[in-house]
Design a protein around this motif. Structure first.
Motif, mmCIF file in Angstrom:
data_model
loop_
_atom_site.group_PDB
_atom_site.id
_atom_site.type_symbol
_atom_site.label_atom_id
_atom_site.label_comp_id
_atom_site.label_asym_id
_atom_site.label_seq_id
_atom_site.Cartn_x
_atom_site.Cartn_y
_atom_site.Cartn_z
ATOM 1 N N UNK A 4 0.830 -1.208 0.000
ATOM 2 C CA UNK A 4 0.000 0.000 0.000
ATOM 3 C C UNK A 4 0.865 1.260 0.000
ATOM 4 N N UNK A 5 1.906 1.257 0.823
ATOM 5 C CA UNK A 5 2.803 2.410 0.894
ATOM 6 C C UNK A 5 3.523 2.622 -0.435
ATOM 7 N N UNK A 6 3.943 1.528 -1.059
ATOM 8 C CA UNK A 6 4.629 1.621 -2.348
ATOM 9 C C UNK A 6 3.718 2.238 -3.404
ATOM 10 N N UNK A 7 2.441 1.893 -3.351
ATOM 11 C CA UNK A 7 1.480 2.441 -4.311
ATOM 12 C C UNK A 7 1.339 3.948 -4.143
ATOM 13 N N UNK A 8 1.256 4.391 -2.911
ATOM 14 C CA UNK A 8 1.129 5.824 -2.631
ATOM 15 C C UNK A 8 2.384 6.578 -3.060
ATOM 16 N N UNK A 9 3.541 5.927 -2.935
ATOM 17 C CA UNK A 9 4.822 6.569 -3.237
ATOM 18 C C UNK A 9 5.273 6.356 -4.682
ATOM 19 N N UNK A 10 4.380 5.871 -5.533
ATOM 20 C CA UNK A 10 4.659 5.694 -6.963
ATOM 21 C C UNK A 10 5.710 4.621 -7.254
ATOM 22 N N UNK A 11 5.878 3.659 -6.367
ATOM 23 C CA UNK A 11 6.802 2.560 -6.618
ATOM 24 C C UNK A 11 6.078 1.468 -7.406
ATOM 25 N N UNK A 37 -0.747 5.558 -16.301
ATOM 26 C CA UNK A 37 -0.008 4.762 -15.319
ATOM 27 C C UNK A 37 -0.825 4.533 -14.048
ATOM 28 N N UNK A 38 -0.725 3.336 -13.505
ATOM 29 C CA UNK A 38 -1.534 2.938 -12.351
ATOM 30 C C UNK A 38 -1.404 3.901 -11.177
ATOM 31 N N UNK A 92 -4.441 6.723 -9.715
ATOM 32 C CA UNK A 92 -5.088 6.692 -8.405
ATOM 33 C C UNK A 92 -5.344 8.099 -7.883
ATOM 34 N N UNK A 93 -4.371 8.968 -8.053
ATOM 35 C CA UNK A 93 -4.526 10.363 -7.628
ATOM 36 C C UNK A 93 -5.499 11.098 -8.551
ATOM 37 N N UNK A 94 -5.406 10.810 -9.842
ATOM 38 C CA UNK A 94 -6.261 11.494 -10.813
ATOM 39 C C UNK A 94 -7.737 11.203 -10.568
ATOM 40 N N UNK A 95 -8.064 9.949 -10.249
ATOM 41 C CA UNK A 95 -9.463 9.605 -10.011
ATOM 42 C C UNK A 95 -10.042 10.395 -8.838
ATOM 43 N N UNK A 96 -9.172 10.839 -7.950
ATOM 44 C CA UNK A 96 -9.635 11.613 -6.807
ATOM 45 C C UNK A 96 -10.246 12.947 -7.186
#
Length: 232
Positions: A56-63, A143-144, A148-152
């Protein structure tokens, strides 16, 4: 050379698999995987929580999440790895969505302003909501981690976003977890794997890739019809 441009992602995946095979031949991959697997297993149920949290953290940090998904397949097998990785991806994408909606909304809007592709997706999401989100997960035009941020900042609701994302991310998660599970089978055991088992592993992998491609192409056609695939 149009076919190369069209299928470069899948060619890259094949190249990555070849590279992994070479790594297995020349590097102590088996020892590394065993050490990592043993460490996670020593944590017991906490290991699952740690793994999901790291994903989850990796997803938030663009990893890149695919690394964690393959690792999940290595440690927990195909079914367990898919469940663990998908849970981590859902939590991470949800956190990023909330950040995009409430914490960094202005920055996301500024970053996507004037981009025709994002404008087309935003319009499509506004008209069809969760359906477009689900299709985009199946055929990622953006990009995945960024999406995630864009959908917000789009009009999609929180619950529909989470559910559509979970369903849309499943095929890709299963594919990479299968790669990890196949690697686990190949690296495990002193006596190696029988030729018949390798045949079944190969058939399963090919079938998973084919299904993923079909689903992705079908989703892309639906997105083009909805107008979400327009723009560059």
């Amino acid at each position: 050379m149009n076919w190369i441009k069209k299928y470069w992602k899948w060619l890259a995946l094949v190249a990555a698999l070849i590279a992994l095979s070479g790594a297995v031949a020349f590097l102590p991959i088996k020892d590394w995987v065993k050490a990592f697997s043993d460490w996670v297993r020593t944590l017991g149920p906490l290991g699952v929580v740690v793994f999901i949290g790291a994903y989850a953290l990796a997803t938030v940090l663009f990893l890149p999440g695919w690394i964690f998904t393959v690792a999940a397949g290595l440690v927990y097998g195909v079914a367990g790895g898919t469940a663990v990785a998908l849970t981590g991806a859902i939590i991470g994408s949800t956190l990023a969505f909330l950040c995009g909606r409430y914490l960094v909304r202005k920055r996301v809007e500024a970053a996507t302003k004037g981009n025709k592709k994002f404008a087309a997706i935003d319009k499509a999401v506004g008209e069809q909501g969760w359906k477009i989100v689900g299709l985009l997960r199946l055929s990622p035009i953006v990009p995945f981690n960024l999406s995630n941020y864009f959908y917000g900042v789009t009009a999609v609701g929180f619950v529909p976003y989470v559910l559509a994302s979970a369903v849309g991310m499943l095929p890709g998660t299963l594919l990479y977890a299968y790669l990890g599970g196949a690697g686990k089978a190949g690296l495990g055991g002193e006596g190696g794997q029988s030729p018949l088992k390798w045949v079944f592993l190969g058939i399963g992998l090919v079938a998973t890739v084919v299904v993923t491609i079909i689903v992705s192409r079908t989703a892309k056609k639906a997105l083009e019809k909805a107008g979400a695939a327009k723009g560059k």
